[in-house]
Design an enzyme around this catalytic site. Structure first.
Site, PDB file in Angstrom:
ATOM      1  N   GLY A  91      -1.075   5.819  -8.909  1.00 38.13           N
ATOM      2  CA  GLY A  91      -0.048   5.471  -9.873  1.00 38.13           C
ATOM      3  C   GLY A  91       0.872   4.401  -9.319  1.00 38.13           C
TER       4      GLY A  91
ATOM      5  N   VAL B 297       0.928   3.781  -5.286  1.00 39.73           N
ATOM      6  CA  VAL B 297       0.281   4.800  -4.466  1.00 39.73           C
ATOM      7  C   VAL B 297      -1.227   4.789  -4.710  1.00 39.73           C
ATOM      8  CG1 VAL B 297       0.225   7.241  -3.825  1.00 39.73           C
ATOM      9  CG2 VAL B 297       2.367   6.221  -4.623  1.00 39.73           C
TER      10      VAL B 297
ATOM     11  N   ASP C 241      15.439  11.011  -8.669  1.00 41.03           N
ATOM     12  CA  ASP C 241      14.428  10.605  -9.653  1.00 41.03           C
ATOM     13  C   ASP C 241      13.465  11.760  -9.915  1.00 41.03           C
ATOM     14  OD1 ASP C 241      13.272   8.865 -11.462  1.00 41.03           O
ATOM     15  OD2 ASP C 241      11.922   7.965  -9.987  1.00 41.03           O
TER      16      ASP C 241
END
Length: 316
Positions: free
Chosen positions: A56, A63, A171
């Site tokens: 992703g 990654v 996040d």
């Protein structure tokens, strides 16, 4: 590819063991085996790493899944999107990785090593083959209530461990809760706290469903900002709806800033009252009205889980 890689000239088909020339193929593309027609992924080399898949990509990093040929194991390779000229950002990213190297927790993605490739920080982590919570979300259909509470407890334990070390996540969202092959939830991507404030705001506007009001206002956050985001994530998972929904990002942000969250039972009437009350407390607009620490959150989530299990057992 987000950074320099070496092309691979030949690969072997897993199905029939035929050697295939892929010297002109695009890295991470799929080609058909000329003998058996089975699809074959074209890998790419980065030092000792053989990259085989894109997991992703986000604002701050990308990654990949890779095979470490030296250690002989599968890994995840996270490449920070930091320019070589951005020395403060590069240092912050490396400091974050070094801090996580010292953390050994079953619900935090394990960091094996850190490296630099042509000025870009790289983090070598455990593989994440079970997908993400984001992939498990179903619009308007909530996940199993007990499963969501169990995931919430485990992620809360991870946040508690990092907060003891002075780290905020900032996040927390379904896309950053990954699962290993055994289904154990793993919290990842702690690098957001190191991002420049202007870039933080851009990221918020890209995924505004889970961020706390104080972070939107660009006020100094504490662990209660992560408690809010975890509550919003669990709300979405258990109801199939984001806590605030609007036609535009501006309207969504205004709703976030000016009101407390809705009762999740508006979307799912069968939720246990303890589940609903815990999520609403986690997501109060005023940080002082939320849980003050992760111990309080875990106690409430565990009480809710016990109540849900007792209720479900009585039905069977």
């Amino acid at each position: 590819m987000a950074f320099h890689v070496e092309r691979v000239k030949k690969v072997q088909c897993d199905a029939c063991k035929t050697s295939i020339d892929v010297s002109t193929a695009k890295p991470l593309s799929a080609v058909a085996c000329p003998k058996c027609s089975a699809p074959v992924i074209v890998p790419a080399k980065v030092g000792s790493m053989m990259i085989t898949k894109l997991y992703g990509e986000g604002t701050g990093s990308i990654v990949y899944k890779a095979h470490d040929r030296v250690l002989g194991r599968e890994v995840a390779l996270k490449v920070m999107k930091i320019l070589p000229t951005d020395q403060p950002g590069r240092q912050s990213g490396m400091d974050e990785a070094r801090a996580l190297l010292l953390v050994n927790h079953p619900n935090i993605v394990a960091v094996y090593a850190i490296d630099t490739r042509r000025g870009q920080p790289c983090i070598i982590m455990e593989p994440l083959d079970g997908g993400s919570m984001k992939e498990r979300l179903k619009p308007e259909v909530g996940m199993d209530e007990a499963e969501v509470l169990s995931i919430g407890i485990q992620v809360c334990k991870a946040l508690h461990e990092t907060s003891r070390r002075g780290l905020l996540h900032l996040d927390v969202k379904p896309g950053n809760i990954m699962f290993d092959a055994a289904g154990v939830p793993k919290l990842m991507d702690f690098g957001f706290a190191a991002i420049d404030p202007d870039d933080q705001l851009n990221e918020i506007l890209g995924t505004p469903y889970y961020v706390s009001p104080e972070l939107v206002r660009q006020l100094p956050p504490d662990l209660r900002a992560d408690i809010y985001s975890l509550g919003a994530t669990l709300f979405h998972a258990v109801t199939g709806h984001a806590p605030f929904e609007a036609a535009t990002i501006k309207a969504l942000i205004l709703a976030r800033l000016n009101s407390d969250p809705p009762d999740p039972r508006e979307y799912r009437q069968d939720l246990h009252p303890l589940t609903a009350e815990t999520l609403m407390r986690m997501m109060q607009e005023d940080p002082d009205d939320r849980h003050m620490d992760y111990t309080e959150v875990m106690e409430d989530l565990e009480d809710a889980l016990d109540a849900v299990k007792e209720r479900d057992a009585a039905k069977s």
